[in-house]
Design an enzyme around this catalytic site. Structure first.
Site, PDB file in Angstrom:
ATOM      1  N   LYS A   1       0.830  -1.208   0.000  1.00  0.00           N
ATOM      2  CA  LYS A   1       0.000   0.000   0.000  1.00  0.00           C
ATOM      3  C   LYS A   1       0.861   1.254   0.000  1.00  0.00           C
ATOM      4  CE  LYS A   1      -3.936   1.903   2.627  1.00  0.00           C
ATOM      5  NZ  LYS A   1      -4.771   1.693   3.831  1.00  0.00           N
ATOM      6  N   SER A  31      -9.480   1.582   3.216  1.00  0.00           N
ATOM      7  CA  SER A  31      -8.673   2.381   2.316  1.00  0.00           C
ATOM      8  C   SER A  31      -7.652   1.580   1.515  1.00  0.00           C
ATOM      9  CB  SER A  31      -7.941   3.470   3.113  1.00  0.00           C
ATOM     10  OG  SER A  31      -7.070   2.887   4.077  1.00  0.00           O
ATOM     11  N   SER A  51      -9.724  -0.919   7.237  1.00  0.00           N
ATOM     12  CA  SER A  51      -9.174  -0.660   5.908  1.00  0.00           C
ATOM     13  C   SER A  51      -8.492  -1.844   5.239  1.00  0.00           C
ATOM     14  CB  SER A  51      -8.190   0.518   5.969  1.00  0.00           C
ATOM     15  OG  SER A  51      -8.889   1.711   6.150  1.00  0.00           O
TER      16      SER A  51
END
Length: 484
Positions: free
Chosen positions: A83, A160, A184
């Site tokens: 990420k 996210s 997330s």
């Protein structure tokens, strides 16, 4: 006989490593296949960068090792994505926001280093909801753009960590890393048909399973953690073992397991989602799992009162501290906010900058959060349950809102709800308490949208939780791949 491209794309992480260990496939061939896949599916916007040269060089180094040397690497030649808010040396930690778009860091997060030392290859950085403060991954920055769900490109992948999830579901990579503050990792795992672990955090220190200080663009020091994601729970466990230097999981038999069904998290659901997931629970019960109804009337009100005061207030302190510690090109909340591209993130960062929840923070941290932690601990002990099981999200993936980043949703025809609050309803309480949570695939809607079930366990029960998840997936099976 060499594996075909289709056979390579179908491999789980464990299968890919085994194929490289046995010589059925080279790391270079596999990495080249996945790089081509990433380029072909660039319109999913799953990645913020593709590090082809570095990845191919790493693959060549793996192939140059002796058979014995490769055998000592539990992740030999395994391509992953990380990420975009997690530090990887020599790559951009942009967190999906314009002010950090070109910021290259010098050192890797400890969790990343553990995976690379075990033989993993970082294929690229994964897209995300801007600054990780959202659950849609509808990033409106021109450097990122909205992530699209591989099962339906008009819908959100969750967030996210939506880029990591989309890349794994689309067979760009078999595994990767996300981060989780309130859901997330688990929300995008559920909405894209993969598995994701939020490891134990507790009160920090020895209770924290993954230690990545100042290596992740933060929201909350109390709640943030890196988490592994993959297409199977077994593969999530493979990454978790590499990060923690752990032992193999002990097998779990389904007969004898006692699992709680928390009433608040089984009400107010999308009707089709509830039908599919109740059927999954019935299948597990038929396999021998004992399910127990657990009332928990105070769970959601208690979590709601303390969620934002902790996350938003700590962001006002933790974000500038990270910017300074990492030598970022901007150093203040105001400087970051000035370039925020997504309207929903702008509203949140305005509240962070104003320290809107400062007055409530101490009470939330010193009274509300300990009360929530006691509620969980007492429930696990009094009910004699191994874990709680519930829908990871109360509804499937909704259409992308490309104007605002996120908006409102209606569950089963009810009143409009804030989209982020709706999707966080089930994952947020365990996050605040710091206990481990695991989302695993559990079915699809009539139109093929993935749905997930979450297991939450007592603090420190991560390996047991993963072992239960592995046993559950033998009954529930994997979801079909998306048609791309």
């Amino acid at each position: 006989m060499a594996l075909t491209v289709d056979e390579q794309l179908a491999l789980t992480a464990s299968e890919a490593v085994a194929a490289i260990h046995t010589g059925r496939m080279t790391a270079l061939d596999y990495t080249s296949t996945l790089l081509a896949r990433a380029e072909a599916l660039a319109n999913l916007n799953a990645l913020t960068s593709l590090e082809a040269d570095q990845a191919l060089a790493a693959a060549r180094r793996i192939d140059a090792l002796s058979v014995e040397e490769r055998a000592r690497l539990p992740l030999a030649g395994l391509p992953i994505v990380v990420k975009a808010n997690i530090n990887v040396a020599g790559m951009r930690t942009c967190a999906g926001t314009p002010s950090l778009a070109q910021f290259v860091v010098r050192t890797s997060a400890p969790s990343v280093r553990k995976l690379v030392d075990a033989g993993a290859i970082v294929l690229g950085k994964a897209n995300m909801h801007e600054l990780a403060v959202g659950i849609t991954s509808t990033n409106l920055s021109p450097h990122a753009r909205p992530v699209r769900n591989p099962y339906d490109r008009t819908r959100i992948p969750g967030g996210s960590s939506g880029g990591t999830a989309a890349a794994i579901a689309a067979r760009i990579v078999p595994a990767g890393l996300g981060t989780d503050t309130g859901g997330s990792v688990r929300i995008p795992a559920a909405l894209t048909g993969i598995a994701g672990l939020r490891p134990s955090v507790g009160n920090g220190g020895a209770e924290r399973r993954y230690h990545d200080p100042q290596a992740v663009v933060p929201i909350s020091r109390t709640r943030d953690t890196v988490g592994p994601m993959a297409r199977t729970v077994s593969d999530v466990a493979l990454l978790d073992r590499a990060i923690t230097d752990g032992l193999p999981l002990a097998a779990v038999r389904l007969p004898g397991l006692r699992i709680g069904l928390p009433a608040p998290l089984w009400h107010g659901l999308d009707h089709e989602l509830e039908t599919v997931l109740r059927t999954a629970v019935d299948r597990l019960a038929d396999a021998g799992v004992e399910f127990v109804e657990v009332a928990l009337p105070d769970l959601l009100p208690l979590a709601s009162d303390i969620s934002l005061p902790i996350a938003f207030h700590e962001a006002s302190e933790d974000v500038p501290a990270w910017l300074d510690a990492n030598g970022a090109p901007v150093r203040t909340i105001a400087q970051v906010l000035a370039d925020v591209a997504s309207p929903d993130v702008q509203r949140i960062y305005e509240a962070v900058a104003a320290k809107t929840f400062g007055a409530q923070y101490d009470e939330a941290l010193t009274q509300g959060r300990p009360a929530l932690q006691r509620l969980y601990a007492d429930t696990f002990a009094a009910q004699r349950i191994d874990a709680l099981l519930f829908p990871t999200t109360p509804l499937p993936a909704v259409p992308i809102d490309e104007a605002n980043g996120s908006s409102t949703v209606s569950i089963a025809g009810g009143e409009p709800l804030d989209e982020m609050a709706a999707y966080l309803r089930h994952t947020d309480p365990g996050s605040i308490a710091g206990i481990p949570g695991l989302s695993l695939p559990a079915g699809v809607t009539r139109t093929g949208l993935p749905l997930g079930l979450e297991l939450d366990g007592p603090l420190g029960s991560d390996r047991r939780l993963l072992a239960i998840g592995v046993a559950f997936e033998t009954v529930l099976g994997a979801l079909p791949a998306p048609t791309l």
